[in-house]
Design an enzyme around this catalytic site. Sequence first.
Site, short mmCIF file in Angstrom:
data_model
loop_
_atom_site.label_atom_id
_atom_site.label_comp_id
_atom_site.label_asym_id
_atom_site.label_seq_id
_atom_site.Cartn_x
_atom_site.Cartn_y
_atom_site.Cartn_z
N GLN A 140 -35.58 100.24 70.95
CA GLN A 140 -34.68 99.10 71.00
C GLN A 140 -35.07 98.05 72.03
O GLN A 140 -34.22 97.41 72.63
CB GLN A 140 -33.24 99.58 71.27
CG GLN A 140 -32.72 100.53 70.20
CD GLN A 140 -31.32 101.05 70.50
OE1 GLN A 140 -30.78 100.79 71.56
NE2 GLN A 140 -30.75 101.77 69.55
N SER A 153 -40.28 101.21 65.13
CA SER A 153 -40.00 101.75 63.79
C SER A 153 -41.15 101.48 62.84
O SER A 153 -41.62 102.38 62.13
CB SER A 153 -38.72 101.13 63.23
OG SER A 153 -37.59 101.52 63.98
N ASP A 199 -44.67 91.92 62.92
CA ASP A 199 -44.94 93.25 63.48
C ASP A 199 -45.85 94.05 62.56
O ASP A 199 -46.81 94.69 62.99
CB ASP A 199 -43.64 94.03 63.67
CG ASP A 199 -42.63 93.29 64.53
OD1 ASP A 199 -42.96 92.19 65.00
OD2 ASP A 199 -41.53 93.82 64.72
#
Length: 635
Positions: A388, A394, A441
């Site tokens: 986070q 992720s 990303d």
Amino acid sequence: MICILLVAGHGTVLETQIKNDDTGLYNYLTGVPKALLPGIGGKKILDFWWETVNMRQLFTEVYLVTNADKYKHFERWATASDFPVENIINDGSTTLEDRLGAVADLELAIRSRKLQDDVMVIAGDMLCADHNFDIGQVIRFFRSKPGELIIFYEMEESEKSSSRGIVEVCPDSNRITRFLEKPEEGRTSSRFASVVFYCIQKDTLPYLSDFLSLQTKAPDRSFGKFWERQINENLLEVFGMKLPTGFQLIGQVGLSDYTKWLTCFAITQEDKSARPITFRSYARVGLMGNPSDGFNGKTIAMSISNFWAEVTLIESQTLVLLPHPLNDPTEFGSLQDLFSISRKEGYLGGLRLLQATCKKFYQLCSKQGIALTKQNFTLKYDTNIPRQVGLAGSSAIVSATLKCLMKFYNLTDDDLPKPIRANFILNVETDELFITAGLQDRVVQVYEGLIYMDFSKKLMEEKGYGNYISMDMCGLPPFWLAYLSDPSDSGRIHSNIRQRWLSGEPLVVEAMETLAQLTDQARVALTDRDWNRLAQLMDQNFALRRSVYSDECLGPGNLKMVELAKQFGSAVKLPGSGGAVLGLCLDPTKLVEMRQAFQEAGCVFCVISPYNPTTSTASNQLSTHSAPKTQVLVM
């Protein structure tokens, strides 16, 4: 659907060489038809095909067409293999000279059994590197296309196109645009070889009789000649599906071919099942332009080796996803322990990312016309990317999982190009798991290194992806990273900006356009090694972002870190969606003091180690089976 296995060929070369072999090692194979020779693991070659198609939920009947010379061999095999003997069709030929030809054998089966269904046709005497592929996936792909289906594979370097039927395939539609039966070298650049593995619609079956009426000689009644006519003269619409595995023993082959490929494929399978496949994907920092990547803007981002996600795959009897002991806890010391961990870490670890990636991977391969083998595996992951803080933790897990799956199934950049993989990773998160995410990303984790990205509306609409350019990483200045030790969910930082942008609010639209302009300027500064200018642009990036998102949205933690960096004269911006800051301090003497200040403020501080895929001594692929030279596809 009906399946027809063709084994009526007369393997005279192989049979003669086995009979005349002076070593005596193959005496027990004298007279045995090619399809009944031992395959990998001691099973007969035909056993693999029968196991593959022996599925009542997919095929109403399976027939086998053989010749009169070898009929008794297949009759004996059928009784021992639970194959219905009444479904063996004898074409009456006894020698190579009086053979009917493959197309005539298929037409005989259709005519004699009055078949009126779609048909799958397979040559049951082909040796396949991995027979256990998903036949259901092949049928579903065939049903999704308005035409016939040809299975093909990519030949390896030692194979000559003049020995195969070569197909040219449109990568977008999967339609076969041209078929060349054993072309001379140089006539086509395609290395895609067709094998006798087809799906034919019931309405197309009459074309077989029409073709046979024009061909009187058996050599001209081959499927290669049939498809060459139907495709090149636009008589039928035919599509292709790729099997990422090797095929051999096609046509007339000798004893050396048989022993060579049997050994090769066996070694490949043993090596594949014995050793794990491990890949890493790295965290990334946005150097410039973010968050305009989600708004048709431009960004520059860099992968860093400080933080990574690592996924390991090993072949297993069943498909297993192993939970991470820290990130996917299922055992706690007490109820209070569960409360504390859940409060800090949340409920969603990496296991859902592995599962969603596997599900979407199967779906993607089906869409791309790639048939996968039915091999099972165990997946596990590890990661040190802090949660986070907007460092793409992720997507790193998804990216590393995708690399493992591609290696396991022998897929290359040609099968799944990098732009498609980047989109895939984003879709796993946004479409499957509803994670707020941007495209940059995933692009950086697929391409790796320092990447310039243009996500202009025109590019995204025309190509489905942007323009991605790798930049020189030599001599980069000392970037640093700091992040909150107890961050909030990074996905919340975007607030209502997307709605404001979609509604055309001038402040937001102009800000995203300006961020794209700053990115182009930063690209020039990086190329010129103008670090002072780059530092100015980084500060401008943050100031512009702050003016659009507001201090309330950015949050006190992010603002506190930015202000702390400015006290030491460092350029600073957010590298992602929030929870961390990226800095460029051109005065190295201040780094130690600044580190202490951040640590005293309760933050984690580290000097960035850029990950350069072209010079890194640590391979992205940490430990994996390495396929021998004869493996068809290697990554």
